[in-house]
Design a protein around this motif. Sequence first.
Motif, PDB file in Angstrom:
ATOM      1  N   TYR B  33       3.916  -2.416  -3.387  1.00  0.00           N
ATOM      2  CA  TYR B  33       3.574  -1.142  -2.756  1.00  0.00           C
ATOM      3  C   TYR B  33       3.666  -0.075  -3.825  1.00  0.00           C
ATOM      4  N   SER B  34       2.538   0.594  -4.090  1.00  0.00           N
ATOM      5  CA  SER B  34       2.501   1.509  -5.226  1.00  0.00           C
ATOM      6  C   SER B  34       3.396   2.719  -4.975  1.00  0.00           C
ATOM      7  N   ALA B  35       3.750   3.351  -6.082  1.00  0.00           N
ATOM      8  CA  ALA B  35       4.691   4.470  -6.022  1.00  0.00           C
ATOM      9  C   ALA B  35       4.093   5.638  -5.247  1.00  0.00           C
ATOM     10  N   ARG B  36       4.914   6.295  -4.474  1.00  0.00           N
ATOM     11  CA  ARG B  36       4.481   7.532  -3.812  1.00  0.00           C
ATOM     12  C   ARG B  36       5.284   8.686  -4.392  1.00  0.00           C
ATOM     13  N   LYS B  37       4.982   9.862  -3.937  1.00  0.00           N
ATOM     14  CA  LYS B  37       5.619  11.071  -4.470  1.00  0.00           C
ATOM     15  C   LYS B  37       7.128  10.895  -4.708  1.00  0.00           C
ATOM     16  N   SER B  38       7.817  10.498  -3.633  1.00  0.00           N
ATOM     17  CA  SER B  38       9.281  10.513  -3.734  1.00  0.00           C
ATOM     18  C   SER B  38       9.882   9.132  -4.010  1.00  0.00           C
ATOM     19  N   SER B  39       9.073   8.058  -3.908  1.00  0.00           N
ATOM     20  CA  SER B  39       9.660   6.730  -4.063  1.00  0.00           C
ATOM     21  C   SER B  39       8.964   5.955  -5.173  1.00  0.00           C
ATOM     22  N   ALA B  40       9.756   5.133  -5.843  1.00  0.00           N
ATOM     23  CA  ALA B  40       9.210   4.332  -6.930  1.00  0.00           C
ATOM     24  C   ALA B  40       8.425   3.154  -6.365  1.00  0.00           C
ATOM     25  N   GLU B  41       7.692   2.471  -7.249  1.00  0.00           N
ATOM     26  CA  GLU B  41       6.946   1.280  -6.865  1.00  0.00           C
ATOM     27  C   GLU B  41       7.889   0.223  -6.287  1.00  0.00           C
ATOM     28  N   VAL B  42       7.448  -0.451  -5.216  1.00  0.00           N
ATOM     29  CA  VAL B  42       8.283  -1.471  -4.601  1.00  0.00           C
ATOM     30  C   VAL B  42       7.592  -2.827  -4.702  1.00  0.00           C
TER      31      VAL B  42
END
Lengths: 222, 368
Positions: B33-42
């Motif tokens: 799951y690609s990185a979003r504004k507040s969270s890193a890539e998972v």
Amino acid sequence: MSPELIRMIASSTLDTLYMVGLAGLFGTLIGLPLGIFLATSQAGELFAAPIANRLIGVVVNATRSTPFIILVVAIVPLTRLIAGTSIGTAAATVPLTIAAIPFIARVIEAAIREVDHGLIEAARAFGASPLQIVRKVLLPEAMPAVTMALTLTIVSLLGYSAMVGAVGGGGLGDLGIRYGYQRFMPEVMLTVVLVLIALVQGVQTLGDTLARKLDKRRIRRH
Amino acid sequence: MNAPWQPPAGERPAFVSTQPTTGILIDRVRKVYSARKSSAEVVALDDISLTVPKGSILGVIGRSGAGKSTLIRLINGLDKPSSGRVVVNGVEITALSERDLRTARRSIGMVFQHFNLLSSRTAFGNVALPLEIAGTPKAEIEKRVLPLLDMVGLADKRDRYPAELSGGQKQRVGIARALATEPSVLLSDEATSALDPETTDQILELLKQINRDLHLTILFITHEMAVVKALADRVAVIEGGRIVEDGATFDVFATPRHEVTRRFVSSVTGSGAPDWLLEKLQPHQPPGGQAVLRITFKGSDANQPLLSRVSRDLGVNLNILSGQVEMIAGHPFGTLIVSLDAAPEVLRQVIAQLSAGNNLVEQLGYVA
């Protein structure tokens, strides 16, 4: 009360039913698909179209925030185009329908969003297309809530229809203003209010009963 | 002409059995799951490879958040992997268009933790739904649904709504619905996690029966080792998006290698030492202390009178502290924790004698 007045009350009641019925019908024909779209078109949903979703959302909100009496006079040209005239019962149906559409769209959206997401997941797992999911899962499951929502709409339209009397729309509200208020006949005013109360009560009871019949989520004892 | 040898059509030599055209093949699957504004890539799944041969049952066990739900949703294409292939019955699911995927899903049944039955439809209507979606004619639907309701033991409940059914009955409807389109693969997403233990056993028995009778390939995910023990031929342990251990159910139970597996196994086999014992364990022998041994019996040895023989031959008294013997995948499997008072030399002999055959003996420490 004179037989003349009784005849007027009866015919005004029919006018109100006619306006509310037509506005409810056309409002549902357009508002239902719109509500379904609003409930299924955000990012990641069945018919994902986030931009269209937001645009329609803005239009719906704008229409809903316009006071009804202003809407009635503001769309007179449109009313004339559709009904051929801007006064009378048929003409009053046009602003009523325009007001009903966004209202219905929002209450239908809320009803459909209530459906458990797991059911959509299950239907997808069985190979259902988005349209099949709407037809076979979302609408049947939301039916009790949709029925309640449409009941709420009809009751609101009964209230709105009293206002179109102000532009010569006919119906019970018109009668109440002209005879009850302007000619100072309190018995007419009272009768009009009583008939409206009875109509709202009847519509609500009918809607409640139908919704309860459709709702299979409660355990029935045999 | 030196054309490379090709196996005749319809026949498969044994050595290609790791690449079955039937059953399920998961090949180096990654899901990020690609990185979003507040969270890193998972990284939800990392280099997962698994095969489920036709007609067998694979259990995937993991704690919540280990990635098992993501994994099962890749198999019927509800979700797409970032890389890697998923092949079901020879059809590469990961290569299909949305439209072809819908058709392919009809041969993959799915059962859900919370049943996901339509409240507006009766038991019959719910089982009929996948057939209606597939465009099956009405007369044909009736002919298929009734035997299915009969098979799951709900023939008399055909006109009941889900609200009128118990949890176990709802899951039976869910299973009948999953089988309506006559799939060859059944996916089970924590199918028994919302049920009480007795109902769980009944549902597991039903799944086993379906596997036997219909020769259905089953992949299930669970967080309960008891479910794996009751149902799976093979088990894969998933942790942090990776398969940390997989093998035949009995082998994994008998010799769990990974720490996570050991914890899962001890939750059902009693192979973990009880807490009161762990508190008392000491690494060195105190004066007058006893040695504590854990003996794991596997297979046919599990029902031999090994303890009394050792006790007789070596003249030691074995004190049983905890133990359990049960059947796993059709084999007896037992764990005993014993303490004994013996000189180091005798202790070595005891361990040697107990280790004979297939048993595993570990010294846990000493108690006073």
